[in-house]
Enzyme design. Structure first.
Site, short mmCIF file in Angstrom:
data_model
loop_
_atom_site.label_atom_id
_atom_site.label_comp_id
_atom_site.label_asym_id
_atom_site.label_seq_id
_atom_site.Cartn_x
_atom_site.Cartn_y
_atom_site.Cartn_z
N ASP A 155 -61.88 6.14 40.35
CA ASP A 155 -62.07 7.58 40.52
C ASP A 155 -61.05 8.38 39.73
O ASP A 155 -61.24 9.57 39.48
CB ASP A 155 -61.98 7.96 42.00
CG ASP A 155 -63.19 7.41 42.72
OD1 ASP A 155 -63.18 6.21 43.07
OD2 ASP A 155 -64.16 8.17 42.89
N ALA B 57 -67.54 8.70 40.83
CA ALA B 57 -66.80 9.74 40.11
C ALA B 57 -67.61 10.41 38.98
O ALA B 57 -67.72 11.64 38.96
CB ALA B 57 -65.50 9.14 39.59
N ARG C 217 -64.74 17.44 47.15
CA ARG C 217 -64.05 16.16 47.40
C ARG C 217 -62.79 16.16 46.54
O ARG C 217 -62.82 16.64 45.40
CB ARG C 217 -64.93 14.95 47.05
CG ARG C 217 -66.02 14.68 48.08
CD ARG C 217 -66.77 13.37 47.80
NE ARG C 217 -66.04 12.22 48.31
CZ ARG C 217 -66.43 10.96 48.09
NH1 ARG C 217 -67.51 10.70 47.36
NH2 ARG C 217 -65.75 9.94 48.59
N GLN D 55 -71.05 0.80 50.01
CA GLN D 55 -71.58 1.05 48.66
C GLN D 55 -72.00 -0.25 47.98
O GLN D 55 -72.75 -0.23 47.01
CB GLN D 55 -70.52 1.76 47.81
CG GLN D 55 -70.34 3.23 48.13
CD GLN D 55 -69.24 3.46 49.14
OE1 GLN D 55 -68.89 2.58 49.93
NE2 GLN D 55 -68.68 4.66 49.13
O1 MRU Z 1 -66.65 7.41 47.81
P1 MRU Z 1 -67.44 7.09 46.58
O2 MRU Z 1 -68.65 6.25 46.88
O3 MRU Z 1 -67.74 8.31 45.76
O4 MRU Z 1 -66.46 6.17 45.72
C1 MRU Z 1 -66.92 5.60 44.53
C2 MRU Z 1 -65.93 4.69 43.92
O5 MRU Z 1 -64.85 4.50 44.43
C3 MRU Z 1 -66.29 4.10 42.59
O6 MRU Z 1 -65.72 2.83 42.47
C4 MRU Z 1 -65.74 4.99 41.49
O7 MRU Z 1 -66.15 6.30 41.68
C5 MRU Z 1 -66.17 4.54 40.15
S1 MRU Z 1 -67.87 4.98 39.83
C6 MRU Z 1 -68.23 4.51 38.26
#
Ligand code: MRU
Length: 356
Positions: free
Chosen positions: A242, A55, A90, A202
């Protein structure tokens, strides 16, 4: 933080003074490759295709995307067009709109001649503030780890995390990882359970980060957390988010909710780390947030490294569903670790992160 032995942020302006560099996270952890964003469409594509993700980092890329657009055409029509293109890249992370609004509100009243340079300046401020907020989250969360460490009498504190809420998902430090890095640097014995986080894995990025920083960790499949909690092998859960809505619901990577349920069942603290930029007081609750549905190929096909080459293989020919985020109700959150301190009630969250 460090990658490939080099200290760096996750986003930077290139030596030419205008194009923007990021890591291509689709290639990590197998290969460290950088991408150069030359215009707003490059920023849109990098966000939509998850070359860049997390995010706070999405917000930073969006801010620079608007600056890149204004560099080619600083007029009102371009400002509006680029804003609409980038904000649609997104849907779920609120930081995207938050960062675009900051740049828009800053440059819109200005004359077109200075808009581009001022948009770059605001994007740079957003990045610097993100680093400071994450560091502050680390300092707020460190005592929580210290308290558990005191009870563990030298045995490692076991922390479970989901997805990548590390420095690669922010500009630096990470949100969930900032307290972990500070605890490790303070000499506290810790061990991190890293959820794989299917389908985009991730967790492999989190594992890469922790390995570079020397933090002991184990990479586990997403369903292992329940057993580990049942066996007393998890002392606390720390996740990023997010979006936290006005009522404290936590929208985060798919699978977060199940970890929160298991943590509650076993009386394990479930902590959510967030900077003020991820708090969305305008959205009443989690069910009001658009949950991104991504393409079915992400589920049906897996990629990995084989003797230095990235290969992809199909797992199933069946139809799939791919919701990318879920909603953890506020009632399952033990506390929020924010850049303004640890907050354990909703009223306090609103008062602290969104003072009237
Ligand atoms: O789909 P992504 O990889 O963008 O999702 C990321 C996450 O869900 C993280 O946990 C969230 O953005 C927190 S990042 C500090």
């Amino acid at each position: 933080m460090r990658i490939g032995g080099e200290n760096t942020r996750s986003i930077w302006v290139q030596p030419d003074g205008w194009s923007v560099g990021i890591f291509d996270q689709r290639r990590l952890p197998w290969s460290i490759e950088r991408l150069t964003l030359m215009d707003a469409e490059d920023a849109v594509n990098a966000i939509a295709d998850m070359a860049t993700r997390g995010a706070p980092l999405i917000g930073a890329v969006a801010a620079y995307g608007l600056a890149l657009a204004l560099r080619s055409d600083p007029g009102d029509a371009m400002l509006e067009h680029a804003y609409r293109r980038i904000v649609g890249a997104r849907p779920t992370a609120v930081n995207l709109r938050w960062a675009l609004d900051r740049v828009l509100d800053w440059v819109a009243p200005m004359s077109p001649e200075i808009r581009a340079i001022e948009a770059y300046a605001e994007a740079a401020r957003i990045c610097d503030e993100d680093v400071a907020m994450n560091r502050a989250i680390g300092e707020a969360g460190l005592p929580l780890i210290q308290q558990i460490a005191a009870r563990r009498k030298g045995r490692p504190v076991n922390i479970l995390t989901h997805c990548n809420a590390g420095w690669l998902a922010t500009v630096d430090w990470g949100t969930a990882t900032a307290p972990i890095y500070l605890a490790h640097d303070a000499g506290i014995a810790i061990h991190v359970w890293v959820d794989e986080t299917r389908p985009r894995n991730q967790g492999a990025l989190t594992a890469l980060e922790l390995a570079e920083h020397g933090v002991p960790h184990s990479y586990i499949v997403d369903n292992a957390g329940g057993l580990l909690m049942q066996r007393g092998e998890v002392d606390m859960v720390i996740v990023g988010t997010d979006r936290v809505t006005a009522n404290g619901d936590v929208v985060n990577k798919i699978g977060t909710y199940l970890k929160a349920l298991a943590a509650r069942a076993h009386d394990i603290p479930f902590l959510v780390a967030l900077p003020a930029s991820t708090y969305d007081p305008a959205t009443p609750c989690g069910s009001d947030v658009e949950i991104e549905e991504r393409g079915s190929e992400e589920v049906a096909i897996v990629s990995g490294e084989d003797a230095g080459r990235v290969r992809s293989i199909r797992l199933t020919a069946s139809g799939t569903r791919n919701p990318a985020f879920d909603i953890t109700p506020a009632a399952l959150v033990t506390a929020y670790i924010t850049n303004k301190g640890v907050i354990d009630s909703m009223d306090a969250l609103t008062r602290t992160l969104h003072p009237k």
